[in-house]
Design a protein around this motif. Structure first.
Motif, PDB file in Angstrom:
ATOM      1  N   SER A 119      28.861  43.072  42.682  1.00 28.24           N
ATOM      2  CA  SER A 119      29.693  44.162  42.177  1.00 28.24           C
ATOM      3  C   SER A 119      30.230  43.760  40.823  1.00 28.24           C
ATOM      4  N   VAL A 120      30.360  44.721  39.926  1.00 34.10           N
ATOM      5  CA  VAL A 120      30.920  44.417  38.619  1.00 34.10           C
ATOM      6  C   VAL A 120      32.353  43.919  38.733  1.00 34.10           C
ATOM      7  N   ALA A 121      33.028  44.267  39.821  1.00 31.21           N
ATOM      8  CA  ALA A 121      34.399  43.792  40.021  1.00 31.21           C
ATOM      9  C   ALA A 121      34.456  42.298  40.295  1.00 31.21           C
ATOM     10  N   ASN A 122      33.343  41.732  40.711  1.00 28.29           N
ATOM     11  CA  ASN A 122      33.263  40.300  41.024  1.00 28.29           C
ATOM     12  C   ASN A 122      32.661  39.595  39.817  1.00 28.29           C
ATOM     13  N   GLY A 123      33.529  39.095  38.925  1.00 26.53           N
ATOM     14  CA  GLY A 123      33.054  38.588  37.660  1.00 26.53           C
ATOM     15  C   GLY A 123      33.518  37.186  37.338  1.00 26.53           C
ATOM     16  N   LEU A 124      33.364  36.828  36.065  1.00 27.64           N
ATOM     17  CA  LEU A 124      33.526  35.457  35.588  1.00 27.64           C
ATOM     18  C   LEU A 124      34.509  35.394  34.428  1.00 27.64           C
ATOM     19  N   LEU A 178      40.028  50.200  43.099  1.00 27.10           N
ATOM     20  CA  LEU A 178      41.133  50.290  42.144  1.00 27.10           C
ATOM     21  C   LEU A 178      40.678  50.201  40.688  1.00 27.10           C
ATOM     22  N   GLY A 179      39.395  49.950  40.470  1.00 29.18           N
ATOM     23  CA  GLY A 179      38.916  49.780  39.104  1.00 29.18           C
ATOM     24  C   GLY A 179      39.355  48.470  38.481  1.00 29.18           C
ATOM     25  N   MET A 180      39.552  47.457  39.317  1.00 33.49           N
ATOM     26  CA  MET A 180      39.995  46.150  38.832  1.00 33.49           C
ATOM     27  C   MET A 180      38.796  45.254  38.553  1.00 33.49           C
ATOM     28  N   ARG A 181      39.029  44.210  37.755  1.00 33.35           N
ATOM     29  CA  ARG A 181      38.016  43.212  37.442  1.00 33.35           C
ATOM     30  C   ARG A 181      38.561  41.837  37.792  1.00 33.35           C
ATOM     31  N   PHE A 182      37.901  41.172  38.737  1.00 32.71           N
ATOM     32  CA  PHE A 182      38.247  39.792  39.075  1.00 32.71           C
ATOM     33  C   PHE A 182      37.316  38.856  38.318  1.00 32.71           C
ATOM     34  N   ALA A 183      37.873  37.756  37.804  1.00 28.71           N
ATOM     35  CA  ALA A 183      37.106  36.850  36.950  1.00 28.71           C
ATOM     36  C   ALA A 183      37.412  35.409  37.349  1.00 28.71           C
ATOM     37  N   ILE A 184      36.489  34.794  38.074  1.00 27.24           N
ATOM     38  CA  ILE A 184      36.727  33.442  38.565  1.00 27.24           C
ATOM     39  C   ILE A 184      36.640  32.436  37.419  1.00 27.24           C
TER      40      ILE A 184
END
Length: 399
Positions: free
Chosen positions: A266-271, A229-235
């Motif tokens: 993955s770049v989608a798995n971010g901070l 989906l082109g999303m970015r997750f940021a924990i």
């Protein structure tokens, strides 16, 4: 960096025209009225977007979701979670369809950010959030009466905590419980002492390693779709970055972040780089952490804390406290410039000022704890000055 502002929705005491007066244009919000685990419908998302965009002269836009909450059963790996994951992925698809693609989330068990005092007095009459280790030990050991709790505190802290508990009135104890519960956002349930004990019982036997694996499983379930989906997750890091009430915390420092980001490369798995949460950890070099993981930072919470040797800490002015904010902002701007030069479409890193002091005529207003207007505006203005100065010195575009 892109200046954003946390807004708790239509019931927030801070209204959208006030946010526009701060200079921020990006809105960071969540659908707090929807219970954990239920689907965020396109209609509900579009309704919130329409409220934000209703006055076109304000130029505001929903930029970051904070947060799309994770059900406690997922954190526990408890029972059949198929429907929970299906609902979560449906909410992701709906958000992406509505153009909202950056999601800040956390994996803290039971509680979100935790403080013992919501209005610690400052010189001149303002107030700040504070985590006092003595008060927390009094709560954990002598109000909650958690088995084994005393082993987690120094003898000096325990002596002071026992004295606090003996001297405290029922009103004092009720206020301490309410303060500790205040970090739960929106309209979600707060726990009384029996309810909190029941929640802790559910986590009995959940070790740091088990919680880590449960987070890794969550990432395996959602990051492939985020990529699609082109999303970015940021924990978001743990706040504070230490075990609370025997609950493991697994996003508290550099090694933890390396584990999370390495679980799915993955770049989608971010901070979400939260300088206050990480800054409360005595061993954390926040600018160093930012530099190591710069390419995976999708969102930044900029605030500062001043730590005491015993483990207590207080929200400091944004440019004071224990973290070198100029050095940190420089790292983030350097990464942003790298993204710009690489041709990335969304090269600006969204940031927001976090946990401002309660100042001037904000004192006593019914804002969310840590989220008054004036204290955050003061922080944003200071951070904006740093960003302008660093950008000008480096010849980078003003952002």
């Amino acid at each position: 960096m892109e200046e954003t502002w946390r807004w708790f929705g239509p019931k927030d005491a801070v209204q959208l025209p006030q946010i526009r007066q701060t200079g921020a244009r990006g809105i960071v919000t969540s659908l707090h009225d929807i219970p954990y685990g239920e689907v965020w419908s396109i209609a509900a998302i579009e309704e919130r977007k329409a409220i934000i965009a209703a006055d076109a002269s304000l130029g505001l836009e929903w930029r970051v979701v904070e947060s799309l909450p994770i059900h406690e059963r997922i954190k526990l790996n408890e029972g059949d979670q198929t429907a929970l994951f299906d609902n979560y992925r449906t909410s992701m698809r709906n958000l992406a369809a509505c153009g909202v693609k950056t999601i800040c989330y956390n994996f803290m068990p039971v509680l979100d950010w935790t403080r013992t005092t919501l209005a610690h007095p400052l010189p001149g009459g303002g107030t700040a959030l504070r985590f006092d280790i003595v008060e927390f030990a009094a709560f954990d050991c002598y109000m909650l009466e958690r088995p084994g709790a005393e082993a987690e505190f120094s003898e000096e802290t325990l002596v002071a905590a026992r004295n606090w508990a003996k001297a405290a009135s029922e009103s004092d104890k009720a206020k301490l419980l309410a303060n500790i519960m205040a970090g739960l956002p929106g309209a979600y349930d707060r726990y009384d002492i029996p309810g909190l004990r029941r929640m802790l019982d559910r986590y009995r036997g959940v070790t740091r390693e088990i919680l880590r694996e449960n987070l890794a499983r969550f990432l395996r379930e959602i990051i492939p779709l985020a990529d699609e989906l082109g999303m970015r997750f940021a924990i978001h890091p743990d706040d504070p970055p230490r075990s609370l009430m025997g609950l493991p915390r697994i996003v508290s420092g550099e090694d933890d972040i390396a584990f999370v980001l390495g679980a799915i490369d993955s770049v989608a798995n971010g901070l979400t780089l939260c300088s206050g949460s990480l800054g409360a950890g005595p061993k954390n070099d926040v600018p160093g952490i930012a530099r190591r993981f710069a390419h995976r930072i999708h969102f930044a919470h900029l605030r500062n804390v001043a730590k005491d040797p015993n483990g207590s800490f207080m929200e400091a002015d944004h440019l004071d406290g224990d973290t070198d904010m100029v050095a940190l902002v420089s790292v983030l701007l350097e990464e942003q410039e790298r993204r710009r030069l690489s041709g990335a479409a969304n090269w600006r890193i969204p940031m927001r000022p976090d946990h401002g002091h309660e100042l001037l005529d904000d004192i006593g207003k019914p804002t969310h704890p840590g989220y008054p207007v004036i204290g955050r505006l003061k922080g944003l203005a200071e951070l904006r000055g740093v960003m302008r100065a660093v950008s000008a010195a480096k010849g980078w575009p003003l952002s």
